[in-house]
Design a protein around this motif. Structure first.
Motif, PDB file in Angstrom:
ATOM      1  N   LYS A 256     -10.640   0.852  -1.298  1.00 43.62           N
ATOM      2  CA  LYS A 256      -9.673   0.417  -0.282  1.00 43.62           C
ATOM      3  C   LYS A 256     -10.351  -0.440   0.780  1.00 43.62           C
ATOM      4  O   LYS A 256      -9.849  -1.489   1.164  1.00 43.62           O
ATOM      5  CB  LYS A 256      -9.011   1.641   0.356  1.00 43.62           C
ATOM      6  CG  LYS A 256      -8.189   1.358   1.597  1.00 43.62           C
ATOM      7  CD  LYS A 256      -6.950   0.536   1.310  1.00 43.62           C
ATOM      8  CE  LYS A 256      -6.036   0.430   2.501  1.00 43.62           C
ATOM      9  NZ  LYS A 256      -6.132  -0.809   3.234  1.00 43.62           N
ATOM     10  N   THR A 257     -11.522  -0.005   1.237  1.00 45.92           N
ATOM     11  CA  THR A 257     -12.189  -0.757   2.295  1.00 45.92           C
ATOM     12  C   THR A 257     -12.744  -2.084   1.776  1.00 45.92           C
ATOM     13  O   THR A 257     -12.948  -3.004   2.562  1.00 45.92           O
ATOM     14  CB  THR A 257     -13.322   0.064   2.954  1.00 45.92           C
ATOM     15  OG1 THR A 257     -14.265   0.440   1.954  1.00 45.92           O
ATOM     16  CG2 THR A 257     -12.763   1.290   3.647  1.00 45.92           C
ATOM     17  N   ALA A 258     -12.968  -2.182   0.482  1.00 49.95           N
ATOM     18  CA  ALA A 258     -13.473  -3.427  -0.094  1.00 49.95           C
ATOM     19  C   ALA A 258     -12.368  -4.457  -0.321  1.00 49.95           C
ATOM     20  O   ALA A 258     -12.647  -5.611  -0.585  1.00 49.95           O
ATOM     21  CB  ALA A 258     -14.183  -3.134  -1.416  1.00 49.95           C
ATOM     22  N   SER A 259     -11.117  -4.022  -0.224  1.00 43.47           N
ATOM     23  CA  SER A 259      -9.994  -4.926  -0.510  1.00 43.47           C
ATOM     24  C   SER A 259      -9.523  -5.639   0.740  1.00 43.47           C
ATOM     25  O   SER A 259      -9.457  -5.124   1.796  1.00 43.47           O
ATOM     26  CB  SER A 259      -8.834  -4.146  -1.097  1.00 43.47           C
ATOM     27  OG  SER A 259      -9.195  -3.644  -2.343  1.00 43.47           O
TER      28      SER A 259
ATOM     29  N   THR B 129      -8.163  -2.924  -7.832  1.00 44.29           N
ATOM     30  CA  THR B 129      -7.977  -2.045  -6.680  1.00 44.29           C
ATOM     31  C   THR B 129      -6.746  -1.164  -6.872  1.00 44.29           C
ATOM     32  O   THR B 129      -6.822   0.053  -6.696  1.00 44.29           O
ATOM     33  CB  THR B 129      -7.828  -2.875  -5.393  1.00 44.29           C
ATOM     34  OG1 THR B 129      -9.002  -3.680  -5.229  1.00 44.29           O
ATOM     35  CG2 THR B 129      -7.639  -1.987  -4.181  1.00 44.29           C
TER      36      THR B 129
ATOM     37  N   VAL C  91     -11.848   5.475  -1.281  1.00 44.42           N
ATOM     38  CA  VAL C  91     -12.066   4.956   0.072  1.00 44.42           C
ATOM     39  C   VAL C  91     -12.865   3.652   0.002  1.00 44.42           C
ATOM     40  O   VAL C  91     -12.523   2.655   0.662  1.00 44.42           O
ATOM     41  CB  VAL C  91     -12.771   6.001   0.965  1.00 44.42           C
ATOM     42  CG1 VAL C  91     -13.216   5.391   2.286  1.00 44.42           C
ATOM     43  CG2 VAL C  91     -11.858   7.201   1.193  1.00 44.42           C
ATOM     44  N   LEU C  92     -13.907   3.641  -0.811  1.00 35.84           N
ATOM     45  CA  LEU C  92     -14.706   2.420  -0.944  1.00 35.84           C
ATOM     46  C   LEU C  92     -13.885   1.268  -1.512  1.00 35.84           C
ATOM     47  O   LEU C  92     -14.008   0.124  -1.057  1.00 35.84           O
ATOM     48  CB  LEU C  92     -15.934   2.688  -1.820  1.00 35.84           C
ATOM     49  CG  LEU C  92     -17.026   3.550  -1.189  1.00 35.84           C
ATOM     50  CD1 LEU C  92     -18.085   3.911  -2.229  1.00 35.84           C
ATOM     51  CD2 LEU C  92     -17.647   2.848  -0.009  1.00 35.84           C
TER      52      LEU C  92
ATOM     53  N   THR D 152     -14.225   9.469  -2.658  1.00 32.57           N
ATOM     54  CA  THR D 152     -15.167   8.511  -2.084  1.00 32.57           C
ATOM     55  C   THR D 152     -14.982   7.129  -2.701  1.00 32.57           C
ATOM     56  O   THR D 152     -14.971   6.113  -1.998  1.00 32.57           O
ATOM     57  CB  THR D 152     -16.616   8.994  -2.281  1.00 32.57           C
ATOM     58  OG1 THR D 152     -16.762  10.269  -1.655  1.00 32.57           O
ATOM     59  CG2 THR D 152     -17.623   8.014  -1.704  1.00 32.57           C
TER      60      THR D 152
ATOM     61  N   TRP E 142       0.824  -1.206   0.000  1.00 33.95           N
ATOM     62  CA  TRP E 142       0.000   0.000   0.000  1.00 33.95           C
ATOM     63  C   TRP E 142       0.859   1.257   0.000  1.00 33.95           C
ATOM     64  O   TRP E 142       0.506   2.257  -0.632  1.00 33.95           O
ATOM     65  CB  TRP E 142      -0.963  -0.016   1.181  1.00 33.95           C
ATOM     66  CG  TRP E 142      -2.045  -1.017   0.979  1.00 33.95           C
ATOM     67  CD1 TRP E 142      -2.135  -2.257   1.549  1.00 33.95           C
ATOM     68  CD2 TRP E 142      -3.169  -0.899   0.111  1.00 33.95           C
ATOM     69  NE1 TRP E 142      -3.256  -2.907   1.088  1.00 33.95           N
ATOM     70  CE2 TRP E 142      -3.918  -2.092   0.214  1.00 33.95           C
ATOM     71  CE3 TRP E 142      -3.630   0.109  -0.733  1.00 33.95           C
ATOM     72  CZ2 TRP E 142      -5.087  -2.303  -0.503  1.00 33.95           C
ATOM     73  CZ3 TRP E 142      -4.802  -0.102  -1.443  1.00 33.95           C
ATOM     74  CH2 TRP E 142      -5.518  -1.294  -1.328  1.00 33.95           C
TER      75      TRP E 142
END
Length: 104
Positions: free
Chosen positions: A101-104, A57, A98-99, A95, A3
């Motif tokens: 990243k949080t989904a990975s 991603t 962020v979505l 947005t 990351w």
């Protein structure tokens, strides 16, 4: 670590985009050189990050950092317009990042 590489790759994408604009169509040697070097570093770090981060991603976040970063630099250094539509579009990009990243 992947990351961090991806984030730095995104920063270098912003650098090469800004330098490309400053190169005036690759007519300025220093800006052209910075563009090419920053492109290489950006792609190299992206490739390293993609060893562990999924393609969709990694690519989405890399391009998003580049898009929002170029948008901000354009405003700060090039006097590009700040309109409600442009700010909302940038907010949607953030947005989405962020979505993703949080989904990975």
């Amino acid at each position: 670590m992947a990351w961090l590489y991806l984030f730095i790759a995104g920063v270098f994408e912003v650098v090469w985009a800004f330098a490309m604009k400053q190169s005036l169509g690759f007519t300025k040697p220093l800006a052209t050189t910075i563009t090419v070097i920053a492109m290489f570093v950006s792609f190299w770090l992206l490739a390293i990050a993609m060893r562990t981060i999924p393609l969709g991603t990694a690519y989405t976040i890399w391009t998003g950092i580049g898009a929002v970063g170029a948008f901000v630099l354009g405003i700060w250094f090039l006097g590009e317009p700040v309109t409600p539509q442009r700010v909302i579009a940038a907010a949607f990009i953030v947005t989405g990042l962020v979505l993703m990243k949080t989904a990975s």
